[in-house]
Scaffold this motif. Sequence first.
Motif, PDB file in Angstrom:
ATOM      1  N   ILE A   5       0.859  -1.180   0.000  1.00  9.80           N
ATOM      2  CA  ILE A   5       0.000   0.000   0.000  1.00  9.80           C
ATOM      3  C   ILE A   5       0.897   1.232   0.000  1.00  9.80           C
ATOM      4  N   THR A   6       0.843   1.983  -1.112  1.00 11.94           N
ATOM      5  CA  THR A   6       1.698   3.165  -1.246  1.00 11.94           C
ATOM      6  C   THR A   6       0.993   4.448  -0.819  1.00 11.94           C
ATOM      7  N   HIS A   7      -0.342   4.478  -0.910  1.00 13.99           N
ATOM      8  CA  HIS A   7      -1.103   5.653  -0.478  1.00 13.99           C
ATOM      9  C   HIS A   7      -2.439   5.178   0.083  1.00 13.99           C
ATOM     10  N   GLY A   8      -2.905   5.856   1.127  1.00 21.79           N
ATOM     11  CA  GLY A   8      -4.189   5.503   1.716  1.00 21.79           C
ATOM     12  C   GLY A   8      -4.106   5.380   3.217  1.00 21.79           C
ATOM     13  N   PRO A   9      -5.238   5.076   3.863  1.00 26.72           N
ATOM     14  CA  PRO A   9      -5.273   5.004   5.330  1.00 26.72           C
ATOM     15  C   PRO A   9      -4.277   4.002   5.917  1.00 26.72           C
ATOM     16  N   ASP A  10      -3.999   2.911   5.189  1.00 25.12           N
ATOM     17  CA  ASP A  10      -3.071   1.888   5.690  1.00 25.12           C
ATOM     18  C   ASP A  10      -1.737   1.936   4.963  1.00 25.12           C
ATOM     19  N   SER A  11      -1.331   3.119   4.528  1.00 28.45           N
ATOM     20  CA  SER A  11      -0.087   3.264   3.768  1.00 28.45           C
ATOM     21  C   SER A  11       1.086   2.615   4.497  1.00 28.45           C
ATOM     22  N   GLY A  12       1.861   1.842   3.751  1.00 28.15           N
ATOM     23  CA  GLY A  12       3.028   1.161   4.313  1.00 28.15           C
ATOM     24  C   GLY A  12       2.803  -0.319   4.566  1.00 28.15           C
ATOM     25  N   ARG A  13       1.527  -0.756   4.648  1.00 31.35           N
ATOM     26  CA  ARG A  13       1.271  -2.186   4.883  1.00 31.35           C
ATOM     27  C   ARG A  13       1.692  -2.996   3.656  1.00 31.35           C
ATOM     28  N   LYS A  14       2.162  -4.213   3.918  1.00 29.91           N
ATOM     29  CA  LYS A  14       2.608  -5.104   2.847  1.00 29.91           C
ATOM     30  C   LYS A  14       1.966  -6.468   3.042  1.00 29.91           C
ATOM     31  N   PHE A  15       1.634  -7.106   1.934  1.00 28.39           N
ATOM     32  CA  PHE A  15       0.984  -8.405   1.983  1.00 28.39           C
ATOM     33  C   PHE A  15       1.754  -9.393   1.100  1.00 28.39           C
ATOM     34  N   ILE A  24      -7.666 -12.385  -2.026  1.00 27.63           N
ATOM     35  CA  ILE A  24      -8.784 -11.442  -2.021  1.00 27.63           C
ATOM     36  C   ILE A  24      -8.382 -10.172  -1.276  1.00 27.63           C
ATOM     37  N   VAL A  25      -8.527  -9.040  -1.937  1.00 32.58           N
ATOM     38  CA  VAL A  25      -8.182  -7.749  -1.345  1.00 32.58           C
ATOM     39  C   VAL A  25      -9.470  -6.959  -1.104  1.00 32.58           C
ATOM     40  N   GLY A  26      -9.630  -6.454   0.102  1.00 35.39           N
ATOM     41  CA  GLY A  26     -10.818  -5.680   0.455  1.00 35.39           C
ATOM     42  C   GLY A  26     -10.766  -5.262   1.905  1.00 35.39           C
ATOM     43  N   ARG A  27     -11.877  -4.712   2.401  1.00 33.35           N
ATOM     44  CA  ARG A  27     -11.897  -4.232   3.782  1.00 33.35           C
ATOM     45  C   ARG A  27     -12.647  -5.172   4.730  1.00 33.35           C
ATOM     46  N   ALA A  85      -7.929   1.105  -5.574  1.00 37.28           N
ATOM     47  CA  ALA A  85      -9.231   0.605  -5.129  1.00 37.28           C
ATOM     48  C   ALA A  85      -9.715   1.519  -4.016  1.00 37.28           C
ATOM     49  N   GLY A  86     -10.846   2.179  -4.231  1.00 35.50           N
ATOM     50  CA  GLY A  86     -11.306   3.141  -3.241  1.00 35.50           C
ATOM     51  C   GLY A  86     -10.304   4.268  -3.109  1.00 35.50           C
ATOM     52  N   ASN A  87      -9.912   4.589  -1.879  1.00 32.61           N
ATOM     53  CA  ASN A  87      -8.913   5.626  -1.627  1.00 32.61           C
ATOM     54  C   ASN A  87      -7.532   5.039  -1.357  1.00 32.61           C
ATOM     55  N   THR A  88      -7.343   3.794  -1.748  1.00 28.72           N
ATOM     56  CA  THR A  88      -6.080   3.101  -1.491  1.00 28.72           C
ATOM     57  C   THR A  88      -5.375   2.770  -2.795  1.00 28.72           C
ATOM     58  N   GLN A  89      -4.070   3.017  -2.814  1.00 27.06           N
ATOM     59  CA  GLN A  89      -3.246   2.670  -3.969  1.00 27.06           C
ATOM     60  C   GLN A  89      -2.233   1.605  -3.557  1.00 27.06           C
ATOM     61  N   PHE A  90      -2.042   0.639  -4.443  1.00 29.77           N
ATOM     62  CA  PHE A  90      -1.129  -0.474  -4.195  1.00 29.77           C
ATOM     63  C   PHE A  90      -0.065  -0.513  -5.283  1.00 29.77           C
ATOM     64  N   ARG A  91       1.034  -1.196  -4.991  1.00 33.64           N
ATOM     65  CA  ARG A  91       2.013  -1.549  -6.017  1.00 33.64           C
ATOM     66  C   ARG A  91       2.334  -3.035  -5.896  1.00 33.64           C
ATOM     67  N   LEU A  92       2.303  -3.730  -7.015  1.00 30.84           N
ATOM     68  CA  LEU A  92       2.686  -5.142  -7.053  1.00 30.84           C
ATOM     69  C   LEU A  92       4.178  -5.196  -7.310  1.00 30.84           C
ATOM     70  N   ASP A  93       4.915  -5.837  -6.428  1.00 25.70           N
ATOM     71  CA  ASP A  93       6.377  -5.805  -6.518  1.00 25.70           C
ATOM     72  C   ASP A  93       6.950  -7.193  -6.384  1.00 25.70           C
ATOM     73  N   ALA A  94       7.669  -7.612  -7.413  1.00 25.40           N
ATOM     74  CA  ALA A  94       8.251  -8.950  -7.419  1.00 25.40           C
ATOM     75  C   ALA A  94       9.541  -9.021  -6.632  1.00 25.40           C
ATOM     76  N   VAL A  95      10.143  -7.871  -6.330  1.00 26.82           N
ATOM     77  CA  VAL A  95      11.451  -7.900  -5.662  1.00 26.82           C
ATOM     78  C   VAL A  95      11.412  -7.187  -4.322  1.00 26.82           C
ATOM     79  N   GLU A  96      10.212  -6.880  -3.852  1.00 24.52           N
ATOM     80  CA  GLU A  96      10.138  -6.124  -2.606  1.00 24.52           C
ATOM     81  C   GLU A  96      10.706  -6.890  -1.433  1.00 24.52           C
ATOM     82  N   SER A  97      10.670  -8.230  -1.485  1.00 23.29           N
ATOM     83  CA  SER A  97      11.262  -8.977  -0.384  1.00 23.29           C
ATOM     84  C   SER A  97      12.739  -8.674  -0.290  1.00 23.29           C
ATOM     85  N   ARG A  98      13.391  -8.502  -1.438  1.00 26.27           N
ATOM     86  CA  ARG A  98      14.797  -8.133  -1.424  1.00 26.27           C
ATOM     87  C   ARG A  98      14.946  -6.695  -0.978  1.00 26.27           C
ATOM     88  N   ASN A  99      14.055  -5.808  -1.505  1.00 24.01           N
ATOM     89  CA  ASN A  99      14.128  -4.418  -1.081  1.00 24.01           C
ATOM     90  C   ASN A  99      13.931  -4.304   0.424  1.00 24.01           C
TER      91      ASN A  99
END
Length: 403
Positions: A5-15, A24-27, A85-99
Amino acid sequence: MQLIITHGPDSGRKFQLPGDADYIVGRGDASDTKINDESMSRRHFSILFGSENTTIRDLKSSSGTFVNGKKIETSIIESGAEITAGNTQFRLDAVESRNDETLQLADKKEISSSNMTTLLGTQMGPFELQEVIGKGVSGIVFKAWNKEKNQHAAIKVLSPQISGDEDQKQRFIRAMQTMLPIRDPHIIRLLAAGKTGPYCWAAMDFIDGQNLTQLIEKVGIDGMLDWRDVWRTAMHIGRALQVAYKEKVIHRNVTPTNIIRQHDNRSFLLGDFMLAKALEGDNARQITQPGQLVGDLAYMSPERTHSDGVVDTRSDLYGLGATCYALLTGTAPATGNSLPEIVKNIREKTPPRPKTVHLSVDDLFQDIIMRMLAKSPGDRHQSPGELIVELERIGKFNNLVAN
C-alpha cells in the motif's frame, strides 16, 4: 511477490501473496487483507498467479478497480503495476522482499577498501557494478548490470562517511521509501535501495544520455542553445516537479548535474530525488569544506544558503530557473571567485537578463526565467502547475510541442 500500500489510510502495509490461490483484497472479514478504507468494497479485487501470467480481477466492487489508471474487470498485470481501489493505492512488486531486506540495511559482505573505485565488479543486491559514470561529494555513480532482470541500472553508492551512523541510515531509508512508489516519464525511476558493507546505495533506471552540466559546457564552447530546447527542458522538469509537488516531495537539489537529456528522444529527466534530504545531518556537513553546502552551490536558491531557510517547491523552481538560465547563457546566474562571494551574489545580486548574451530568446520566456530566479520565494511561481500554465501559453503562441 508482495502487494504494497503506497497511499491511503493503511499506507506502508505489505501483503505476501501466495502462489497457488486467489488472494482477495478488500476491507471485510471475507478478504485476506481487511484494509481500513471505507471507500473499498468488502471484497474488492483478487489476484491469481498462473504458470505464465498474473491476473487481477475486479469482484464487482462499488467503485471499480484501476490498474495503471485504467478501469479493469479482468487484466494481466506485471511487477510494478499500480492498482487503485477506493482511496487506497497499491504496487505489485516482485522484488520487494529483497528491497525489504536491503532497506532494513542488513549488512552483507564487508568491503574494506576506502577507495570506492575499487568497488567495480562488486555485487550490490542483484546489481553488479561495471563502470564509473559519475562522481560527486556524496559518492560515486556506477553503471551496473542486473542479472535477474537482464538490464542495466545506474547505482549511486554513497560514501561510508555519510552512511556511517544509525541516524543517517534511517534518514536514507525514509527518503528512499518515499520515492519508491513515485513514477513519471520525466523522473528517473528508483528501483531499489540498500546497504552493502559500509555503503548505502540507490539503484535507478539507467538513462542513455548526458547530464545538463555537460551540455552547458558545450554551450560555452560551441555557442548558444536554441531557446526552444530550453523551453522543453523547463516543461519536462516542471512536469516532474508537479508530480513531486502532489506527493508533497521536495527535490532540494535541482541542478544541471541531476537532469539528463536522453539521446534517443531528447526527453529530459530529473534524478536524485530525495537524496538531498537523505544526506542532511552532521555527517553530510563533515565531508564538505567549512561553510560549504551540499549540492551545486551556484544553483541554490537564496533561502537554501541560510541554515534556517524554509525550503519548499519554490526552491526547486529556482533551481530549474537557474539551470535554464545556464543553458541559455553558458553560465550560472550567480558566480564569484570564492564561496562567500557566490553566496552573497545568490542572496543579493540580480543576474543580467539572458537576452544580453542570447539575442534570440523569446521575451516572454525570458520573463519566466527571471521570475523563477526572484530572490524572494513569494515573487516566484507558487507551484510547478502555475509555471506549466505559463510555459504552455508560450508554447501555444510559438507552435511548440513539448512531447
